[in-house]
Scaffold this motif. Sequence first.
Motif, PDB file in Angstrom:
ATOM      1  N   THR A 151     -60.370 -46.528 -50.359  1.00  0.00           N
ATOM      2  CA  THR A 151     -59.766 -45.665 -49.348  1.00  0.00           C
ATOM      3  C   THR A 151     -58.556 -46.328 -48.688  1.00  0.00           C
ATOM      4  O   THR A 151     -57.782 -45.659 -48.032  1.00  0.00           O
ATOM      5  CB  THR A 151     -60.799 -45.272 -48.278  1.00  0.00           C
ATOM      6  N   ARG A 187     -61.782 -44.472 -59.309  1.00  0.00           N
ATOM      7  CA  ARG A 187     -62.632 -45.195 -58.355  1.00  0.00           C
ATOM      8  C   ARG A 187     -62.668 -46.699 -58.570  1.00  0.00           C
ATOM      9  O   ARG A 187     -62.715 -47.470 -57.619  1.00  0.00           O
ATOM     10  CB  ARG A 187     -64.059 -44.664 -58.419  1.00  0.00           C
ATOM     11  N   GLU A 224     -69.347 -35.379 -59.050  1.00  0.00           N
ATOM     12  CA  GLU A 224     -68.113 -35.931 -59.625  1.00  0.00           C
ATOM     13  C   GLU A 224     -67.283 -34.825 -60.264  1.00  0.00           C
ATOM     14  O   GLU A 224     -66.059 -34.817 -60.185  1.00  0.00           O
ATOM     15  CB  GLU A 224     -68.435 -37.021 -60.644  1.00  0.00           C
ATOM     16  N   ILE A 249     -65.529 -33.018 -57.495  1.00  0.00           N
ATOM     17  CA  ILE A 249     -64.426 -33.814 -56.927  1.00  0.00           C
ATOM     18  C   ILE A 249     -63.231 -33.831 -57.873  1.00  0.00           C
ATOM     19  O   ILE A 249     -62.086 -33.798 -57.452  1.00  0.00           O
ATOM     20  CB  ILE A 249     -64.900 -35.254 -56.618  1.00  0.00           C
ATOM     21  N   GLY A 250     -63.543 -33.866 -59.178  1.00  0.00           N
ATOM     22  CA  GLY A 250     -62.468 -33.888 -60.164  1.00  0.00           C
ATOM     23  C   GLY A 250     -61.683 -32.577 -60.177  1.00  0.00           C
ATOM     24  O   GLY A 250     -60.521 -32.542 -60.562  1.00  0.00           O
ATOM     25  N   LYS A 251     -62.345 -31.508 -59.753  1.00  0.00           N
ATOM     26  CA  LYS A 251     -61.736 -30.188 -59.860  1.00  0.00           C
ATOM     27  C   LYS A 251     -60.835 -29.861 -58.654  1.00  0.00           C
ATOM     28  O   LYS A 251     -59.827 -29.218 -58.793  1.00  0.00           O
ATOM     29  CB  LYS A 251     -62.858 -29.148 -59.958  1.00  0.00           C
ATOM     30  N   TYR A 252     -61.238 -30.315 -57.472  1.00  0.00           N
ATOM     31  CA  TYR A 252     -60.472 -29.974 -56.274  1.00  0.00           C
ATOM     32  C   TYR A 252     -59.854 -31.235 -55.683  1.00  0.00           C
ATOM     33  O   TYR A 252     -60.421 -32.304 -55.782  1.00  0.00           O
ATOM     34  CB  TYR A 252     -61.386 -29.327 -55.222  1.00  0.00           C
ATOM     35  N   LYS A 253     -58.695 -31.050 -55.037  1.00  0.00           N
ATOM     36  CA  LYS A 253     -58.099 -32.196 -54.363  1.00  0.00           C
ATOM     37  C   LYS A 253     -58.999 -32.622 -53.221  1.00  0.00           C
ATOM     38  O   LYS A 253     -59.527 -31.796 -52.506  1.00  0.00           O
ATOM     39  CB  LYS A 253     -56.715 -31.818 -53.841  1.00  0.00           C
ATOM     40  N   LYS A 254     -59.166 -33.927 -53.121  1.00  0.00           N
ATOM     41  CA  LYS A 254     -60.075 -34.457 -52.094  1.00  0.00           C
ATOM     42  C   LYS A 254     -59.566 -34.182 -50.692  1.00  0.00           C
ATOM     43  O   LYS A 254     -58.405 -34.336 -50.404  1.00  0.00           O
ATOM     44  CB  LYS A 254     -60.191 -35.976 -52.268  1.00  0.00           C
ATOM     45  N   ASP A 307     -60.328 -39.925 -61.636  1.00  0.00           N
ATOM     46  CA  ASP A 307     -61.497 -39.130 -61.233  1.00  0.00           C
ATOM     47  C   ASP A 307     -61.156 -38.051 -60.222  1.00  0.00           C
ATOM     48  O   ASP A 307     -61.879 -37.078 -60.085  1.00  0.00           O
ATOM     49  CB  ASP A 307     -62.553 -40.031 -60.560  1.00  0.00           C
ATOM     50  N   ALA A 308     -60.103 -38.274 -59.439  1.00  0.00           N
ATOM     51  CA  ALA A 308     -59.824 -37.334 -58.357  1.00  0.00           C
ATOM     52  C   ALA A 308     -58.331 -37.325 -58.066  1.00  0.00           C
ATOM     53  O   ALA A 308     -57.596 -38.209 -58.505  1.00  0.00           O
ATOM     54  CB  ALA A 308     -60.597 -37.742 -57.101  1.00  0.00           C
ATOM     55  N   TYR A 359     -60.664 -41.910 -42.031  1.00  0.00           N
ATOM     56  CA  TYR A 359     -60.228 -40.811 -42.915  1.00  0.00           C
ATOM     57  C   TYR A 359     -59.480 -39.737 -42.144  1.00  0.00           C
ATOM     58  O   TYR A 359     -59.758 -39.493 -40.973  1.00  0.00           O
ATOM     59  CB  TYR A 359     -61.464 -40.146 -43.552  1.00  0.00           C
TER      60      TYR A 359
END
Lengths: 623, 461
Positions: free
Chosen positions: A83, A78, B453, B456-461, A41-42, B267
Amino acid sequence: MTQKDYAEVGFKSGLEIHQQLLTEKKLFCRCPAGKYSDQYDAEILRHMRPTLSELGEYDGTALMEFKTKKNITYHIKRETVCTYEMDDTPPFLINDEALDIALGIGMLYGCNTVDELHIARKQYLDGSIPTGFQRTAIFALDGAIPYKNRMIDIVQMSIEEDSCREVSDIGHNRVYLTDRLGMPLIETVTAPQMKVPIEVAEVADICAALVRSTQWVRRGMGAAREDVNVSVEGGTRIEIKGVPKIPAIPLLTYNEAMRQWNLLRLRDELHHRGITENTFKSKVQDISKLLKNPKYTPIKDAVENNLSIKCIVLKEFKDLLHWQTQTNTYFSKEISDRVRVIACLTTLPNIIHSDSKGETLTSSEWTKIRKAVGADWYDTLVVVWGSNEDTEMAAKEIIIRAKEATVGIPSETRQAFWDGTNGFERILPGADRMYPDTDLPPKKITDEHLEKIKLKLPEKFWEREKWYKELHVPEDCIRELSISKFAKLFEKVVKEWKVNPVLASVVIIQYPKRLKKKGLPINLIDEQMLLDIFESLKDGLISKDGILTILEKAIGKGKFYPELLPKPILKDELDKVIAKAKEAVNSITLIDDDNYVQLLIGNIMDEFRIQIDGGELTELIKN
Amino acid sequence: MSDSTFKGYKGKALSVLKNFDAPVWSDVELITNNGTYKGLILPRSETADDLHIVLKMPIGYNIGIAAEKITDIKINGRKEAHYKIPEKEFPYDEGKPRVKLFGTGGTIASRLDYRTGAVIPAFSPGELYGSVPELADYCNLETEKLYGVFSENMGPEQWIGTAKAIGEEIEKGVEGIVIGHGTDVMHHTAAVLSFMIQNSPVPIVMVGSQRSSDRPSSDAALNLIHAVKTAAESDIAEVLVCMFGPTSDEYGLLHRGTRVRKMHSSYRSTFRTLGDIPIAKVDRDSISPLREDYKKRRKDNNVIINPVFEEKVCIVYYYPNMQPDIIDALVDNGYKGIVIAGTGLGHVNKPVYPALKRAQEKGVAVYMTVQTLWGYVQMYVYETGREMLQLGVVPCANMLPEVAYVKLGWALGQTNNLEKVKEIMLTPVNGEITEREPSNGYLIYQGGLPEVEEFIGKYKK
C-alpha cells in the motif's frame, strides 16, 4: 564533424546517470526489489494535479502535465507492491542498506557527503509515480573522476526511488506497471564538460565501471539509464532521456547538437523575415464543416466521425514547417510532438500542414481553406482534428511552439529514439517542482558511519588499471578485471603466490567467457573455486594448460574438489608415454620433418594436458 | 532581530547563524572544512536537532550542513518565500445554488509550515477557485473559517460552535452546507452534528482528505468536488460524510453521519458505513442513491439546533483482566456517563461488576456497545450479560461506540435524569440504532480467496 567543428558550435554535454542499487528491498517500503513481471492482480486509477512548490511557485512542467488530463491506471501485483507504492500508506524510514551503498559510491566519486539528508518530493505529474512525486535526496556533492588528462566534475548525487514502467499511452489513457516502482537508485550528475559526442560515451563508461566495481549495483536491462544534457552556443540545455545504451550516446548527442543548430538558423530566418516574439502573428479557425468529401484518409475519417477540425494560420511562415531539424526530421515534427503529448492526440499523423511535400489534402482543398481562413500564400496552414477540447488545446500548443521558434530553443526534456534522433517528452522541469517531504525526518550522517563504509570500498578502478598496465595484463582484460569481483583475488595470487599476472587475468576474465560459450553456468565460479585452482597451480599440482579443464570440471561439480586433480605422473610413466607417442608419430609419413616435435607434443598433451606444462614437455623431448 | 529571523534554529546552529549574521532566507555561500555550498538558508523544523543548518540549493533540493564545520558564511542577498495560492474571483452564476463551506482545519488547498512541517490550509473562495476551478460548475460558493485545528483537536466547543453556525446559515436560506474537516475524528463530528442539528432542510456534507492537498495525487480536490456537488444538488437532507469509495479516483460515497467510521489509518477509501449500506454514490456527473429511505430536501428552513454537550463522558475499551479501579477512578473523578466497548455481545469480566454496581449507586449512566463494531449488543444470551443488566448497564443495540459516546454526552447535556437520558439514548435520531441489520451491512472480504481475487481483478480497487 571534427573536434574543431564542435568547438565552433560550442558543443557542451553532461550526463545524468541513474543506477539501480543491489538491495534486497525497496527504498521506502519493505517490498522485494528487482522482481519484474507483466502480470498483475488489480488496477487503480489516479489523476494528478499540480501543487505549489516550497517557494510558492507552480512548476512549468507540472502545469503542462496537468493540461494533458490523463487517466492514469496502475497495474498492481501483490508480490511486488504494497500500500506504500499505491500511495495509501506513508513511507517507512529510508532503507539503510541502500543509503550505505549510495554513500560508498559517493566517496568513490570523491564527493563530499552531506551532514544531514533531507528527503524531497520531486513532482512528476506524468503519473510515473502514483504519489505524483518522487522521493529523492542529495547525499553527495562536488566530486570528480579522471578522464584522459583532465578531471570531469561530479556536480551532485541523489538517492531516489525508481518510477513505474510505462505499458501504454493512448489518447487520454496512460497505463503503468508498478513492479519497478520504489526500487532504490542513485542519480549522478556530471558537469557539462564533454566537448565532443564520443567523450560523453567514454565518461559514461567510466561512471558505469566505477559503480560496477563495488558489486553493489544491479546489472542488466534497465538497471542503468543515462540522461544526456546537450547544448550548443546560443542554445538551451536539453535533456535527452531514456538513452538505451552507452554506444548510442554519440549519435544522439550529435543529432541533438544538429537540431539545436538548425533551430537557431530557423530563428535567424524568422528574424530575417521580420518575425520576432513581438511581431509573431497567428490565428485559429474552426473548419469542421468546410471540407465536403476529402480523400485524404485522416481528414475523411474526421469528417465522417463529426470531429472538430481546426486550422491554425502561422503568418509568413511559408516553407518553415519543412525546415530540417534532424535527419529526415523537420520543424513540423516539433509541433506534432507537442500536439501528441499535451493535447493527447496520439494517433499519427496528428497534424497536416501546407508546407508538406507529402500527399495530404489536394491543392484545391488547401486553396479552399486558405480562402476560408483569410490566409495569404506566404502563410503556413496547420490543420488538426479530434475532440473539440483536444483540438483547442492543440491549437494553443501549436501557436506556443511556433512562437518559441522566434526565440530559439525551448527548454525541453526529450526522448531518445532508436535511430539516434529524439522527440519531445515534456517541458524541462525547474527547481519549482521540489518540495520537502514532510512525511520523513532529516537523517543525520556521521563521519564515524562514513568511516565504516569506507572500509568496505574497493580500490578505485583506474588505480588498478594503472598497475595492470605495468604488469602487461592483456588490453582486453584490463577494464573488466579492474571492476571484477575477483580483482582482490587477482592481487593476492599475483602478489603473494607469484602467479603470472597475464595468466591470472586470462583465467579470471577470459576463461569464464569461453566456458559460457560452451553453455556452462559460470555464475557458479566463486572466489573459493578460483583460489583453490590457483593454489593447485602454485603447488605444482596442475599445469597452467590444465586450468581451463579443471575450471570446467569444478563448475560441473559446483565446487572445486581435490579429487578433480589428476594423479601426478611418474618419470617412468612419462618415458613410456613419450616412447608410445614417438611410435605413433613415426608411423606417419611427414611432409615436413620440422613438424615432428610439435606433433609429438600434441599427441602427448591430448592425454596429459592437466598434469604437464607444454613448455616443460618440449624441454624434456628436446633433451 | 526578532525570533523569526532565525526561525526554528537553536543551540549550536543558532549561534553560528547569529555569529555570521545570516538570518533565514539569506542567499549564501556556506564555507566549511569540506567545501563550499551555495543556497538559501531555510527555517528549521522546531523538532529537528540543533546541530545542522538547512540549505536550499539552486536546483531545489535541501541539504543539512553541520554547523560545527562552517568556517564562514558569505551573504549574497535574500529571497523570502511568499506562498500564495493563485487567487481568482469565484464566479457568480445566478442559476446556481448557494453553498456554504465551513472550515474547521482540514486541508483543501494548502501550503507548508516549516516550523512544524505541517500543512497550512488556504481557504478563501478565490483560493479554492484557483486550485479547484471545477467547483464553480456546481454552485456559488461562500466560505467561512470556523476553526483552524487539527482533526484530533476537535471537541465539544467546536461541535457546538459548528452546529450553531450551520443553524444560522440554514435560517438564512443556504441550499447546502459543506464542512471541511480533518479525517481522524470526522465520524465523531458527523455523529454529534446528526444529533445537534435535526430536521435540516438541506444536505450537510462533511469532507476531508487522506492525502494532503500539497500532493499531486491528493484526494482533496475530488472529495471537495463530490461534496460540493452533493451539497448543491442532492436531495439528501442529512448529515453526511463524503469520502472516496475505492482508493481510485472514481467516485465518493455518501455515508450517514451516525453509521460511518474511519477504518484504515491511511487508505483513501478509509470511511465505511458499518452495519448498513451507504446512502449514495457520487461522482463529478451524478449522484446515485443506493437506498431510498433518507430524509429529503425541503424548501423551508425549520431546522432544530440543540447544541449541548456534557464533557464528563468517556469510552472504556474493555480488555481481559481489566481491573475495577478503572471504573472506580472514573466515578471518583466525577464522570457522569461511561460507554463501554465490550467484547462479543457486550461483556466485561466479573471482577469489574462491583465497580459497575458502585457507578450505578453514584448515578453514573453506563452504556454497553460492542468492540466488534459490527453487530448488536445482546446481554440476555449469557448469564453474565443478565447480571450486568441488573447492575444498570444499558445495552445500546448496534450503536457504534464513538456514536454512543457523543450521543451520551449530548443526552447528559440536556438532562441529568437518567431515565430521560435512557429514553434519548435508545430513541434513534437518524439510524444510529437500526431495527435490522441487512446481510450486506457486514462485508469484509477476505483477501486470498479465489472468488475475492477474481472480484478485485475485475474492478478498480
